[in-house]
Design a protein around this motif. Structure first.
Motif, mmCIF file in Angstrom:
data_model
loop_
_atom_site.group_PDB
_atom_site.id
_atom_site.type_symbol
_atom_site.label_atom_id
_atom_site.label_comp_id
_atom_site.label_asym_id
_atom_site.label_seq_id
_atom_site.Cartn_x
_atom_site.Cartn_y
_atom_site.Cartn_z
ATOM 1 N N ASN A 173 -12.750 7.505 -5.705
ATOM 2 C CA ASN A 173 -13.490 8.577 -6.360
ATOM 3 C C ASN A 173 -12.952 9.956 -6.037
ATOM 4 O O ASN A 173 -13.433 10.960 -6.582
ATOM 5 C CB ASN A 173 -14.973 8.508 -5.950
ATOM 6 N N SER A 227 -3.909 5.064 -5.653
ATOM 7 C CA SER A 227 -4.759 6.202 -5.313
ATOM 8 C C SER A 227 -4.500 6.669 -3.888
ATOM 9 O O SER A 227 -4.449 7.871 -3.615
ATOM 10 C CB SER A 227 -6.243 5.834 -5.465
ATOM 11 N N GLU A 286 -14.000 3.098 -1.830
ATOM 12 C CA GLU A 286 -14.780 3.714 -2.904
ATOM 13 C C GLU A 286 -14.654 5.232 -2.866
ATOM 14 O O GLU A 286 -14.458 5.868 -3.905
ATOM 15 C CB GLU A 286 -16.243 3.285 -2.803
ATOM 16 N N ALA A 287 -14.750 5.800 -1.682
ATOM 17 C CA ALA A 287 -14.610 7.248 -1.558
ATOM 18 C C ALA A 287 -13.210 7.701 -1.949
ATOM 19 O O ALA A 287 -13.034 8.741 -2.592
ATOM 20 C CB ALA A 287 -14.922 7.682 -0.122
ATOM 21 N N SER A 324 -13.300 11.557 -3.298
ATOM 22 C CA SER A 324 -14.266 12.355 -2.546
ATOM 23 C C SER A 324 -13.990 12.358 -1.053
ATOM 24 O O SER A 324 -14.803 12.821 -0.268
ATOM 25 C CB SER A 324 -15.686 11.839 -2.810
#
Length: 580
Positions: free
Chosen positions: A564, A542, A560-561, A566
């Motif tokens: 996702n 990612s 996590e961001a 974001s």
């Protein structure tokens, strides 16, 4: 210069994120200087059509020699135990179907069990350690029609499980044990600086057909690589480096290394990670190199070195104020320190010099973190649990003291992959003595107690090395070790395929959930949505898809961001800025 023939170098690695096959740049440089046209077939970017790539190439090419690099034998992650050598064998089998040219294998992973892999891959030759001089000698012998059986250091496959190594000539004599099944005969404990090119710069390219495409790797993997020295004079009991790369430092010319760094940064590869065993060992040489980077960068406002972001592996010591300031001045963005533990009795006899002396303590780790942060560099501190003598209390104390340092990221691993020639593996094989198992020996695929033979009781080096990768029937059985004194049920410790789940659960429970954002913890299938293994890691892929560069741990707090999609948080904004 008249070309003597074609040597084809193949990268069979298909693990993502992709890591540039630096070794093939090194070999290409040496072979081209020796007068050989050198082609690189990089299968990393051909997951689905690699057979077509090989078929198309060998339909038109008739190489003198084919070299295959084996960077890793497996994930070396004690809870996953995923082999890679079966994939390498599929590639070698296809090559042998398409050409009659002899095949030589090498690479750092290969060098951890070279006799067994020459036999398993069914190749004619192998090279343990740096291969740039040996492959040129081999190519010359083939070009001139001479026997290769006298090339110093070369492994030769005689068939039927018999693989031998030509003794190196050191100090005017054959400096090896004459017995065919001995540590001297397999090259254990040797310095290999004589095998490495240390004076000249390695040619690094991007976008050139049939060469390593370093810029493509950077764009897809986020890091380039630079080597400043080969080998390691230390003798940490779990480490493969002194055996695989040699017990003496092969220090590269400072000018040659900085020339190479300039070339890479000029190509747009701005994040470079050192690939030394540890960058700060032989610290005087490292300081000279950093000073040269600073001198060139500060002396030329257009120098590509102004775009350099360096990421380094270090041991806790030596690491002084001057070194920290030089790192920062040369553009170092982050320091990854392998402290491994904090308890003196754990480090003693484990993290040691060639004379068996412990060379750092916890205060050195704390000092490194403080100096790095003071000079604006990020830090990752890593600990390794599961060595002999590890208990719940030693693990707890290590976690508490390292977390208190407040490094950028703190990583905890559990369990050790045993490879044939580490001191720990040799000791465990001697304790087994071919007749008993030892508590803590484990493999996910084991169907019976793991009983290792010491080298002296094996019929050949092939037999000795194979037992760390395969069982008696030839099935994969990657042997690992977990301390039997950790808080596991007796049935787990007694089982050859027991999973040290209670120890993993302790780590996840002991560290408050509010602190998990800044820590990497060992994972077992189902224990967490995070996977802390590098190979085919969803977080790392990612990162690369979203254009992040630099050491992956620099972005760990914002994972996590990032996963996702974001974007990064406040901390991530700083690290993205530092790594773009």
């Amino acid at each position: 210069m008249e070309r003597k023939g074609v040597v084809t170098l193949v990268n069979p690695n298909q693990i993502y994120p992709p890591i540039a096959p630096y070794a093939l740049d090194v070999l290409t440089t040496a072979l081209e200087r020796a007068g050989y046209e050198t082609h690189v077939l990089d299968l990393t970017f051909h997951l689905d059509d690699w057979k077509d790539v090989l078929r198309e190439y060998f339909r038109a090419a008739g190489p003198l020699l084919v070299g295959v690099t084996c960077r890793n034998t497996d994930t070396v992650y004690a809870f996953e135990q995923r082999p890679f050598v079966d994939g390498y064998k599929a590639v070698v089998d296809e090559i042998r179907r398409l050409t009659r040219a002899p095949v030589v294998a090498g690479g750092v992973g290969f060098s951890t069990m070279p006799f067994a892999l020459v036999d398993y891959l069914d190749v004619e030759f192998g090279v343990k350690g740096p291969g740039e001089k040996t492959i040129c000698d081999l190519a010359d012998a083939l070009h001139e029609g001479r026997s290769a059986d006298v090339i110093p250091g070369l492994l030769v496959n005689h068939g039927a499980g018999k693989v031998t190594r030509v003794p190196p000539v050191l100090s005017g004599r054959e400096d090896v044990d004459p017995l065919p099944v001995s540590f001297g005969a397999v090259g254990h404990g040797e310095g290999r600086a004589w095998q490495a090119e240390t004076e000249n710069s390695y040619t690094r390219r991007s976008g050139v057909p049939y060469k390593v495409d370093n810029l493509r790797y950077y764009r897809l993997g986020g890091l380039g690589s630079i080597l400043t020295k080969n080998g390691c004079v230390y003798r940490c009991t779990h480490c493969v480096e002194p055996d695989a790369k040699g017990t003496r430092f092969g220090r590269r010319s400072v000018a040659a290394v900085v020339d190479e760094i300039e070339s890479l940064t000029a190509q747009g590869i701005h994040d470079l990670h050192t690939t030394d065993s540890e960058f700060n060992l032989s610290i005087a040489h490292s300081k000279k190199l950093l000073r040269e980077i600073i001198r060139r960068r500060d002396g030329d406002v257009y120098s590509p070195l102004r775009d350099l972001r360096l990421w380094v592996y270090c041991q806790p010591a030596p690491f002084d104020e001057e070194f920290a300031e030089l790192l920062a001045g040369a553009g170092c963005a982050g320091v990854n320190v392998g402290t491994d533990h904090v308890r003196p009795e754990m480090l003693a006899g484990w993290k040691v010099t060639a004379r068996g002396r412990r060379y750092y303590d916890f205060t050195d780790t704390a000092r490194l973190v403080e100096l790095s942060h003071r000079n604006g560099m990020l830090t990752m501190v890593e600990a390794l649990f599961g060595m002999p003598g590890e208990t719940l209390e030693t693990m707890r104390e290590c976690v508490d003291r390292l977390m208190a340092l407040d490094a950028t990221v703190t990583g905890f691993s559990l369990g050790l992959r045993l490879l044939p020639y580490t001191d720990l593996s040799i000791s465990l094989a001697e304790r087994c003595d071919g007749v008993r198992t030892v508590p803590g020996l484990q493999s996910n695929n084991a169907t019976r107690p793991i009983v290792l033979k010491p080298l002296a009781k094996c019929g050949s080096p092939v037999e000795y090395e194979r037992q760390f990768m395969f069982d008696e029937s030839g099935e994969f059985r990657l042997v690992c070790y977990f301390s039997p004194d950790l808080p596991e049920a007796p049935d787990t410790v007694a089982s050859p395929n027991g999973i040290w789940r209670a120890s993993v659960d302790f780590l996840w429970d002991h560290i408050p959930e509010s602190e998990h954002y800044r820590v990497m913890l060992p994972t077992i299938s189902g224990s967490s949505e995070n996977d802390n293994n590098y190979a085919d890691n969803p977080f790392l892929t990612s990162l690369n898809r979203q254009g992040y560069t630099g050491a992956f741990w620099a972005h760990w707090r914002d994972r996590e961001a990032i996963l996702n999609g974001s974007g990064a948080g406040a901390f991530g904004a700083l690290t993205v800025e530092a790594s773009r």
